[in-house]
Enzyme design. Structure first.
Site, PDB file in Angstrom:
ATOM      1  N   ASP A 133       0.843  -1.199   0.000  1.00 13.46           N
ATOM      2  CA  ASP A 133       0.000   0.000   0.000  1.00 13.46           C
ATOM      3  C   ASP A 133       0.872   1.241   0.000  1.00 13.46           C
ATOM      4  OD1 ASP A 133      -1.934   1.896   0.237  1.00 13.46           O
ATOM      5  OD2 ASP A 133      -2.734   1.210   2.150  1.00 13.46           O
ATOM      6  N   ASP A 149      -1.644   5.421  -5.688  1.00 12.79           N
ATOM      7  CA  ASP A 149      -1.934   4.580  -4.522  1.00 12.79           C
ATOM      8  C   ASP A 149      -2.168   3.133  -4.938  1.00 12.79           C
ATOM      9  OD1 ASP A 149      -2.743   3.500  -2.135  1.00 12.79           O
ATOM     10  OD2 ASP A 149      -4.566   4.678  -1.943  1.00 12.79           O
TER      11      ASP A 149
END
Length: 423
Positions: A69, A278
């Site tokens: 992440d 992201d």
């Protein structure tokens, strides 16, 4: 981090990683549709595809799987002090595990970019709570442990040992041991190990892709085009200073440039409106006015090609309200290309990246497919987020030393075969 032995080990890792990259297999993990909430007309925002890799931690090592992440700082693991450690890390079985007190530098100063400041529990240990845009959260204690991947071991890695979690999709939450935070914060994994570059390449097929720490000096890799990271030193309420924030400057649909003011893409005085790359978010989100302009132009260019789902109350994941009926027995028709125009580089989103089939939703012989750009205002989010679905078949490099992100088109399944099977 102040212990001489630890510094020596970290320096050895950094030296190793800069001369020889560490290459790990990356997997696309799909969450079964039965684990997803299904109200009559609305599917709540969640992640039903995660990017994972495997490693081991502790002494002796315990095998774990973590979601990568780039939108998060603190890495964390599901911790469970019991013999059943499947999808959990058991700290009682590791001699290298240690909890971090409230008085430590890690708890007091290195957590400055956490959205929720840490607190001190009754045992004077550093207690952390992490919350995410899909309304999931997890909490536990800050700890340190030895992380092992490739041929490297990194002792003293700070992470969250979480014993309480809340998620609207518990089966999704339990399939991985934890999450690897990889943004630019002080306690992110890439900051702690000191690498100057990392990259990934995501594929839908097997093998699922590549995660690489270090330089990707491969003769078959196309030259990357870079966009600079945006820096704002002043703290602003809606600007994430440790995110991989880039400048989106415009969007084209085929050759048609959306006629939007440049100010729509620039963060305002509160920090709202930044653009973040992201890997932990599945799809791409655009602020309302930009989303509406893209939606209207895509509809205009697919008129007569795609059949719009005529159900005004159907909103996929709470933010994707442009959906279509597509005959499942036929290939998806040729679609216009959506081009994201960043400062210095353009990223083209083609064909299958523009539509996503909603599991379990059928209309006669048609499947329900939704446009993979969502409306940030419906979530709500105060930012543009470039999710990993739009990054498939793209080599994406995070160059921390030069504060930039690079992109190059790539068949990521072939890249993985070259690196892991030497074909």
């Amino acid at each position: 981090m102040a212990f001489p032995l630890l510094l020596l080990l970290l320096q050895s890792f950094i030296s190793y990683s800069t001369t020889k990259p560490i290459i790990l297999p990356l997997k696309n993990q799909k969450i079964p549709s039965m684990s997803l909430p299904k109200p009559p007309n609305k599917l709540f925002f969640h992640h039903n595809i995660s990017l994972t890799f495997s490693l081991s931690i502790g002494t002796p090592p315990q095998n774990i799987t973590m979601v990568i992440d780039t939108g998060s700082e603190l890495s964390w693991l599901h911790c469970k002090k019991s013999p059943n450690t499947q999808n959990f890390f058991n700290p009682l079985l590791s001699s290298s595990y240690s909890l971090i007190p409230c008085s430590s530098q890690s708890c007091q100063t290195q957590t400055r970019d956490f959205p929720i400041p840490p607190s001190c529990d009754s045992a004077k240990l550093c207690h952390v709570i992490l919350a995410y845009a899909d309304e999931s959260s997890t909490e536990g204690n800050l700890a340190s442990e030895t992380f092992r991947f490739g041929d490297s071991a990194v002792p003293g890695t700070v992470f969250g040992c979480m014993d309480t979690s809340f998620s609207s999709t518990p089966l999704e939450d339990s399939k991985n041991t934890g999450l690897m935070g990889m943004n630019r914060g002080a306690l992110s994994f890439v900051s702690q190990i000191g690498v100057s570059k990392f990259s990934y390449c995501i594929s839908d097929s097997d093998p699922g892709g590549v995660l690489l720490f270090g330089d990707a000096n491969f003769t078959w890799l196309r030259p990357l085009n870079y966009t600079p990271l945006i820096q704002i030193s002043l703290p602003l309420p809606y600007f994430d200073r440790v995110a991989y924030s880039v400048q989106l400057e415009g969007i084209r649909v085929s050759d048609k440039l959306l006629q939007l003011p440049k100010s729509f893409f620039v963060p305002d005085h509160t920090g709202a409106g930044q653009t973040m790359v992201d890997s932990g978010t599945q799809f791409t989100f655009l602020l309302g006015p930009v989303y509406t302009a893209l939606k209207n132009e895509f509809l205009n260019q697919t008129k007569g090609i795609l059949k719009v789902l005529d159900e005004p109350n159907f909103v996929f994941q709470g933010a994707f309200d442009l959906c279509f009926r597509v005959n499942v027995s036929e290939p998806i028709p040729a679609l216009p290309t959506v081009v994201l125009m960043f400062r210095g580089v353009e990223v083209s989103i083609l064909g299958g990246r523009l539509l996503y089939r909603v599991a379990g939703e059928e209309r006669g012989g048609d499947g329900v497919y939704c446009f993979t750009f969502g409306n940030s205002d419906l979530v709500p989010l105060e930012a543009y987020i470039i999710g990993h679905h739009q990054q498939h078949d793209m080599w994406v490099e995070y160059d921390l030393k030069n504060s930039r992100v690079g992109f190059a088109p790539m068949r990521c399944d072939l890249a993985a075969k070259r690196l892991f099977f030497r074909v």
